[in-house]
Design a protein around this motif. Structure first.
Motif, PDB file in Angstrom:
ATOM      1  N   LEU A 110     -26.447  13.660 -24.544  1.00  0.00           N
ATOM      2  CA  LEU A 110     -26.488  12.509 -23.638  1.00  0.00           C
ATOM      3  C   LEU A 110     -25.779  11.344 -24.295  1.00  0.00           C
ATOM      4  CD1 LEU A 110     -30.088  11.972 -22.177  1.00  0.00           C
ATOM      5  CD2 LEU A 110     -28.058  12.774 -20.963  1.00  0.00           C
ATOM      6  N   LYS A 111     -24.866  10.727 -23.571  1.00  0.00           N
ATOM      7  CA  LYS A 111     -24.308   9.450 -24.033  1.00  0.00           C
ATOM      8  C   LYS A 111     -25.153   8.370 -23.371  1.00  0.00           C
ATOM      9  CE  LYS A 111     -20.106   6.635 -23.974  1.00  0.00           C
ATOM     10  NZ  LYS A 111     -18.667   6.582 -23.706  1.00  0.00           N
ATOM     11  N   TRP A 112     -25.972   7.693 -24.159  1.00  0.00           N
ATOM     12  CA  TRP A 112     -26.957   6.736 -23.627  1.00  0.00           C
ATOM     13  C   TRP A 112     -26.383   5.335 -23.796  1.00  0.00           C
ATOM     14  CZ3 TRP A 112     -32.600   8.002 -23.047  1.00  0.00           C
ATOM     15  CH2 TRP A 112     -33.355   6.891 -22.674  1.00  0.00           C
ATOM     16  N   ASP A 113     -25.973   4.765 -22.677  1.00  0.00           N
ATOM     17  CA  ASP A 113     -25.261   3.483 -22.700  1.00  0.00           C
ATOM     18  C   ASP A 113     -26.213   2.326 -22.393  1.00  0.00           C
ATOM     19  OD1 ASP A 113     -23.081   1.793 -22.826  1.00  0.00           O
ATOM     20  OD2 ASP A 113     -21.887   2.895 -21.359  1.00  0.00           O
ATOM     21  N   MET A 114     -25.781   1.107 -22.659  1.00  0.00           N
ATOM     22  CA  MET A 114     -26.598  -0.087 -22.388  1.00  0.00           C
ATOM     23  C   MET A 114     -25.634  -1.262 -22.390  1.00  0.00           C
ATOM     24  SD  MET A 114     -28.381  -2.852 -23.638  1.00  0.00           S
ATOM     25  CE  MET A 114     -30.001  -3.538 -23.775  1.00  0.00           C
ATOM     26  N   SER A 154     -17.224   1.647 -30.902  1.00  0.00           N
ATOM     27  CA  SER A 154     -16.517   0.565 -30.216  1.00  0.00           C
ATOM     28  C   SER A 154     -15.825   1.108 -28.990  1.00  0.00           C
ATOM     29  CB  SER A 154     -15.462  -0.029 -31.152  1.00  0.00           C
ATOM     30  OG  SER A 154     -14.746  -1.044 -30.483  1.00  0.00           O
ATOM     31  N   ASP A 155     -15.682   0.266 -27.977  1.00  0.00           N
ATOM     32  CA  ASP A 155     -14.854   0.638 -26.828  1.00  0.00           C
ATOM     33  C   ASP A 155     -13.379   0.489 -27.160  1.00  0.00           C
ATOM     34  OD1 ASP A 155     -16.781   1.451 -25.115  1.00  0.00           O
ATOM     35  OD2 ASP A 155     -16.871  -0.392 -23.939  1.00  0.00           O
ATOM     36  N   CYS A 156     -13.083   0.043 -28.361  1.00  0.00           N
ATOM     37  CA  CYS A 156     -11.689  -0.129 -28.757  1.00  0.00           C
ATOM     38  C   CYS A 156     -11.211   1.140 -29.467  1.00  0.00           C
ATOM     39  CB  CYS A 156     -11.568  -1.327 -29.697  1.00  0.00           C
ATOM     40  SG  CYS A 156      -9.865  -1.768 -29.982  1.00  0.00           S
ATOM     41  N   GLY A 192     -24.734  -9.147 -15.590  1.00  0.00           N
ATOM     42  CA  GLY A 192     -23.774  -8.820 -16.654  1.00  0.00           C
ATOM     43  C   GLY A 192     -23.153  -7.504 -16.274  1.00  0.00           C
ATOM     44  N   ARG A 193     -21.856  -7.425 -16.239  1.00  0.00           N
ATOM     45  CA  ARG A 193     -21.151  -6.267 -15.668  1.00  0.00           C
ATOM     46  C   ARG A 193     -21.763  -5.929 -14.303  1.00  0.00           C
ATOM     47  NH1 ARG A 193     -20.308   0.078 -17.246  1.00  0.00           N
ATOM     48  NH2 ARG A 193     -18.089   0.123 -16.945  1.00  0.00           N
ATOM     49  N   TRP A 194     -22.142  -6.959 -13.585  1.00  0.00           N
ATOM     50  CA  TRP A 194     -22.714  -6.873 -12.232  1.00  0.00           C
ATOM     51  C   TRP A 194     -24.069  -6.172 -12.220  1.00  0.00           C
ATOM     52  CZ3 TRP A 194     -19.608 -10.261 -10.625  1.00  0.00           C
ATOM     53  CH2 TRP A 194     -18.277 -10.250 -11.044  1.00  0.00           C
ATOM     54  N   VAL A 213     -18.932  14.252 -19.613  1.00  0.00           N
ATOM     55  CA  VAL A 213     -18.604  13.567 -18.365  1.00  0.00           C
ATOM     56  C   VAL A 213     -19.262  12.191 -18.409  1.00  0.00           C
ATOM     57  CG1 VAL A 213     -18.961  13.585 -15.863  1.00  0.00           C
ATOM     58  CG2 VAL A 213     -18.224  15.662 -17.038  1.00  0.00           C
ATOM     59  N   ASP A 214     -18.425  11.180 -18.397  1.00  0.00           N
ATOM     60  CA  ASP A 214     -18.891   9.801 -18.531  1.00  0.00           C
ATOM     61  C   ASP A 214     -19.268   9.237 -17.156  1.00  0.00           C
ATOM     62  OD1 ASP A 214     -18.686   6.792 -19.268  1.00  0.00           O
ATOM     63  OD2 ASP A 214     -18.348   7.754 -21.209  1.00  0.00           O
ATOM     64  N   ASP A 215     -19.438   7.952 -17.093  1.00  0.00           N
ATOM     65  CA  ASP A 215     -19.838   7.205 -15.907  1.00  0.00           C
ATOM     66  C   ASP A 215     -19.065   7.649 -14.653  1.00  0.00           C
ATOM     67  OD1 ASP A 215     -20.955   5.240 -14.375  1.00  0.00           O
ATOM     68  OD2 ASP A 215     -20.185   3.560 -15.542  1.00  0.00           O
ATOM     69  N   GLY A 216     -19.769   7.649 -13.497  1.00  0.00           N
ATOM     70  CA  GLY A 216     -19.091   7.933 -12.234  1.00  0.00           C
ATOM     71  C   GLY A 216     -19.601   9.167 -11.523  1.00  0.00           C
TER      72      GLY A 216
HETATM   73  C1  DGJ Z   1     -19.308   1.356 -21.785  1.00  0.00           C
HETATM   74  C2  DGJ Z   1     -19.064   2.411 -22.817  1.00  0.00           C
HETATM   75  O1  DGJ Z   1     -18.932   1.841 -24.069  1.00  0.00           O
HETATM   76  C3  DGJ Z   1     -17.848   3.223 -22.417  1.00  0.00           C
HETATM   77  O2  DGJ Z   1     -17.544   4.152 -23.409  1.00  0.00           O
HETATM   78  C4  DGJ Z   1     -18.116   3.885 -21.107  1.00  0.00           C
HETATM   79  O3  DGJ Z   1     -19.139   4.825 -21.269  1.00  0.00           O
HETATM   80  C5  DGJ Z   1     -18.484   2.857 -20.061  1.00  0.00           C
HETATM   81  N1  DGJ Z   1     -19.523   1.984 -20.497  1.00  0.00           N
HETATM   82  C6  DGJ Z   1     -18.900   3.515 -18.788  1.00  0.00           C
HETATM   83  O4  DGJ Z   1     -19.327   2.618 -17.859  1.00  0.00           O
END
Ligand code: DGJ
Length: 704
Positions: free
Chosen positions: A442-446, A508-510, A409-411, A332-335
């Motif tokens: 955990l998907k640890w984002d930044m 990548s987000d791509c 950055g991204r608010w 379950v990702d962001d949100g």
């Molecule tokens: C950036 C990540 O790279 C995406 O996969 C996703 O997790 C979003 N952030 C969520 O805000």
């Protein structure tokens, strides 16, 4: 004869001459004898109109010694003590089973500095590690501007392959000649970055995937860095890499030390394939804290499926669809946390949103587990939105310089992890999540870069990076079974140091398979497939709006740590069957892909990307046609790494199902396969079908 030290590994040698400071005489191909004649043969001439003595390029070149190149050390004490010249006081060599290690200590009593130089050569993989440590042994603080690791390069190393990129376009490569002067790459973004991957290759003119002598370097660090390659006017060449320190960032108190990040380098006489083989094995043996025997489950990540629109009933339907396709871990990702309905609010408030999840997260996790999958959750601990309870309560926790308004950055803004209260809050929240829920991943984002990163007024990229490592380390110590993905808007934080404490990268987000061919190829020079997160996205790509049929998407995601990134509830039966097919294929070949030797094959046709994985008995090869072929007949594929004496059963594992526009008939071997010897497969090769642009095929070789 001057004293020498010879470190050896399976295929390489590092020969050091021990003078006032250690100097690398040779690093590269394995040699066997070091004697007085060899040393005499290597002595340099001294040219006219220069300094009267030969000045060595040492393990830490000093300007004070008379070397007019980028020094390895720069600093001062309020404008003094700025040109140190070190003298060796101690050297030791340790021969361990897996590595040979040399440690040198040198001091400059005039300026009051001690320098320790560590070198480790890994026996099995030929990867050399180097690190410097500077200690202030005088009575006054010392401002260190730069401490970088230098390694000499042979004179044939004239061509560079460097990396560049941006969001959704990571790991692109550029080739250039360097005959005079410098190539410099600086990363000032405060994270490893999409733009400046801390690594490069340098080698003989025209080195390719399969041929040429080439050196590969990587600086294991998730903050700022500088890399450089120099061709001096006397023809000597060197590579240098270190942390890029901001003004005043590193002031060493009396007795205090600073250590550089580890520099990793290796040499190959078999082109880029030799480099990636060494780096991959090194990562598997020395970097990853993950049992090699443990399987990597296939993912479904919810981000592109639902974005911020979370409804537990619906998510459970997604989970059902995922399990039916063969997914093994559901993330379950962001949100999911309080007030996170869009990307302008709530970062920092790591409490479940009970409006979206009135019955808690438990029913979703239970459903995921009941369907036979592991549950994973997204977090972005280092970040804060100003529209959050955390900011309203602790506006002083921002990583900033007081008196300025920095851009968001991204608010969002960055939290100061060197603030103990802030650090402890984040640890408590993450620990709570991992303790309360059955979370395996955990998907640890930044998601942003650091601007004016200040801690108590001082530059703080270094301290922030170490505190980030500490936060993960502390969490892992308490929850050792939890796997962590390093994500940073996709591939913004990909390096060996973060991989020591994580298990996988979101590359990548791509999810555009055509773009991914380039991204994964570039990343694959340093990282083995099992840490490269690669997902099948929907037919119409979210980031590029291109459309790819299932074959191109499936084959591309197959050679990584595979997953899917979409909403299975909305996908057609045909699409879901397609995904199930590639997930099953991935599982069939997962052990091979995640433990074998990855390689790429040279091709005269730049529109073909040919790559694969092999072990002693099997090879799985992907031929990807990235654009219209250059020729009306594709050149045969000549295999590599096979046993010339053995015979191999050759079969087609996967082909596009779409109609072929370009072919009247296929090569006949494709009908039922053929059995050929290793020498013919390598010398003559295999005739290939004409593939439509943006499609791919898989060929399998099984030794008989
Ligand atoms: C950036 C990540 O790279 C995406 O996969 C996703 O997790 C979003 N952030 C969520 O805000």
């Amino acid at each position: 004869m001057p004293k020498t030290i010879h470190l050896t590994s399976n295929n390489s040698s590092l020969v050091l001459k021990i003078g006032d400071m250690p100097e690398v005489l040779h690093w590269g191909r394995r040699i066997h004898t070091i004697d007085a004649d060899l040393l005499a043969s290597m002595e340099r001439a001294v040219s006219q109109a220069r300094l009267d003595t030969d000045i060595p390029l040492t393990l830490c070149p000093e300007s004070g010694r008379g070397l007019f190149s980028a020094p390895g050390i720069e600093g001062h004490r309020v404008g003094k003590d700025w040109a140190p010249v070190f003298s060796l006081v101690d050297s030791s060599v340790e021969n361990e089973l897996t590595e040979q290690r040399a440690v040198f200590t040198a001091t400059d009593e005039v300026v009051g500095l001690r320098l320790t130089m560590e070198l480790q050569l890994d026996q099995e993989t030929d990867v050399l590690q180097k690190r410097l440590t500077l200690t202030n042994i005088s009575g006054q603080p010392y401002t260190l501007n730069k401490l970088s690791n230098t390694l000499p390069l042979p004179s044939f190393a004239t061509e560079l392959m460097t990396f560049f990129g941006s969001w959704i376009r990571e790991f692109h490569t550029e080739r250039r000649d360097l005959m005079h002067g410098s190539f410099i790459q600086e990363n000032r973004r405060g994270r490893t970055s999409h733009e400046n991957f801390p690594g490069l290759m340098v080698g003989s003119k025209g080195f390719s995937e399969q041929s040429g002598e080439v050196y590969g370097f990587h600086l294991g660090w998730s903050g700022n860095h500088q890399l450089r390659v120099d061709a001096k006017s006397d023809g000597r060449r060197f590579f240098q890499a270190g942390e890029l320190l901001l003004p005043g960032e590193m002031i060493l108190a009396v007795g205090e030390s600073y250590s550089t990040p580890w520099l990793y380098g290796t040499y190959s006489a078999e082109g880029l394939n030799g480099l990636s083989r060494r780096f991959h094995q090194f990562v598997r043996n020395e970097i990853l804290r993950f049992p090699n025997s443990q399987r990597r489950p296939v993912h479904l990540n919810t981000w592109e499926g639902i974005y911020f629109d979370h409804n537990p009933e619906y998510i459970m339907q997604m989970a059902k669809g995922a399990a039916e396709m063969g997914v093994e871990r559901f993330i379950v990702d962001d949100g999911w946390f309080i007030g996170r309905d869009h990307d302008r609010a709530a970062l920092g408030d790591w409490y479940l949103d009970e409006v979206k999840y009135p019955n808690g997260l438990e029913p979703v996790i239970a459903k995921v587990n009941e369907l036979g999958m592991e549950f994973g959750l997204w977090v972005e601990p280092e970040m804060i939105n100003k529209d959050s309870n955390l900011f309203r309560n602790h506006p002083d926790w921002l990583l900033e310089l007081p008196g300025y308004d920095q851009p968001s950055g991204r608010w969002q803004y960055v939290l100061n992890l060197q603030n103990n209260d802030c650090f402890n809050y984040l640890f408590e929240r993450l620990d709570h999540l991992l303790s309360r829920y059955n979370i395996g991943y955990l998907k640890w984002d930044m998601n942003r870069e650091l601007v004016q990163p200040g801690h108590e007024g001082h530059p703080a990229v270094h301290g922030q990076t170490l505190a980030f490592y500490r936060l993960i380390d502390q969490l892992r110590a308490k929850h050792p079974a939890v796997e962590i993905e390093s994500c940073s808007s996709g591939g913004g934080r990909i390096d060996f140091e973060v991989l020591k404490r994580t298990h996988r990268f979101w590359a990548s987000d791509c999810n555009d398979a055509l773009e991914r061919q380039t991204i994964q190829k570039g990343m694959g020079y340093f990282f083995p497939p099992e840490v490269i997160g690669a997902h099948i996205g929907p037919e119409e790509v979210h980031s590029t709006k291109r459309r790819h049929h299932m074959n191109m998407r499936g084959v591309t995601a197959l050679f990584g740590h595979m997953g899917v990134e979409l909403d299975p509830v909305k996908e057609s039966v045909e699409q879901k069957q397609g995904m199930a097919h590639y997930i099953a294929l991935h599982k069939t070949f997962r052990d091979l892909i995640h433990s074998g030797i990855s390689f790429r094959l040279d091709s005269t046709d730049p529109t073909r990307n040919i790559y694969g994985v092999r072990n002693d008995d099997e090879t799985l090869l992907a031929v990807c046609q990235t654009a219209m072929g250059s020729y009306t007949l594709p050149e045969p594929v000549r295999f590599a790494g096979l046993d010339p004496q053995r015979r191999y059963r050759v079969t087609v594992v996967d082909m596009p199902t779409a109609s072929f526009q370009l072919m009247k008939s296929r090569p006949t071997w494709m009908e039922e396969g053929v059995t050929l010897s290793g020498d013919t497969l390598m010398a003559i090769g295999l005739s290939l079908p004409l593939l439509d642009p943006e499609s791919a095929m898989l060929i399998h070789l099984q030794a008989q």
